[in-house]
Design an enzyme around this catalytic site. Sequence first.
Site: not given
Ligand code: PLP
Length: 428
Positions: A145, A222, A225, A248, A386
């Site tokens: 992301h 990360d 998800q 989420k 993203c």
């Molecule tokens: N990393 C991943 C894999 C994501 O899916 C997302 C959000 O969709 C993020 C990071 C960013 O997360 P946040 O919206 O909590 O800042």
Amino acid sequence: MSTDSYHSALPTTSIMASEENHNTFDVRRIRADFPILQRTVKGKPLVYLDNAATTQKPTAVIDALTAYYTGCNANIHRGIHTLADEATAAFEATREAARRFIGAASTEEIIFTRGTTESINLVAASWGREHIREGDEIILSTLEHHSNIVPWQMVAEERGARIRVVPVDEDGAFQYEAFLKLLSTRTRIVSIVHVSNALGVVQPIEDIIRAAHGVGALVLVDGAQSAVHLDIDVQRLDCDFFACAAHKIYGPTGVGILYAKHSILSTMAPYQGGGEMIREVRFTGTTYNDPPFRFEAGTPNIADVVAFRAAIEYVEAIGKPVIRAHEEALLAQVSERVLKIPGVRILGDIPGRIGVLSFTVDGVHPQDIGILLDNQGVAVRTGHHCTQPLMHRFGIAGTTRASLALYNTSEEMDFFATSLEKVVRMLS
Ligand code: PLP
């Protein structure tokens, strides 16, 4: 209201209240916990399939927010009055729930942030600036992301370090052998998405962590998800950092968690300066508080943190394995039908995919699909999610993504597939 009465006034979930529901999964009862699922969109029942972007919130979470503001609201940690005590206790109770949720050894290892993005930025800015030097390497993957790319690019540029990227194959599978070849004594950190938001593919995170530690590199997972779908035990994983967000996991927006091993956290410089993160301030110099407070400057998002506990307890009461089995069955059902639509290609169609159906349709723009599905009340996400480097790898601008949650139903999968068939027929 005493601390006890404030806490006893906090809502519990209907699932927790019901013994008979233990270990059983009744999606209709679950749906009754999510008021938004009753609404219509364009005159049709809402079919919410954008859960990887954010999940809907159960009444327990909404009520916890209201209960906090109606019965407790005060600033935390510094006050000596009753409300400040109660608010502090409720805030810290979420820290304990979050510790349990991801299997951390101590609440000192749990930092509240605004979300996954801020958690990663905190590590890049604080740990990264201190430990990454000219010629060092940071390993990411094509699946990342933007939140797990850009903060590292900023540090790499500032420090003269290099970003190395683990490729994925045509199916979106992480190339583990290529990863091993990239690892070296120059590697300072490996920062990898656990479950891809764009494809749902799961990385071999235990192997990645072990191999990275073998060359002395740290690992950030990360978990934006993965935290909602997989049982997370950061001690067993032995990751150095784990980042995720409440929104989420059926919790409020504006709350994230950064887990970091205490041994690392205790040596890290503050991320932001201000109140709460200090021990003593003089114009001649300032000394800093211990973790986690050193990393929580200013008044935090108290109400949302407090309500996040209700989300954690909601998921714990049902149990992730039960939720996962439900979501896996739905994903198999919908994938089978969607694959039969002419011109459809599912990306990341490899075993173990979690919660996400991401696809392209020959000659059809994802945005057109999204708009026509919305006319049927079906909410999906379209575009690059993203993850522009990943889309670039596949030579596409974007996909249509349906992502699942515990409240989705088999009927919704059928309705989505039938609507998609019609939409594709119209647009082809
Ligand atoms: N990393 C991943 C894999 C994501 O899916 C997302 C959000 O969709 C993020 C990071 C960013 O997360 P946040 O919206 O909590 O800042």
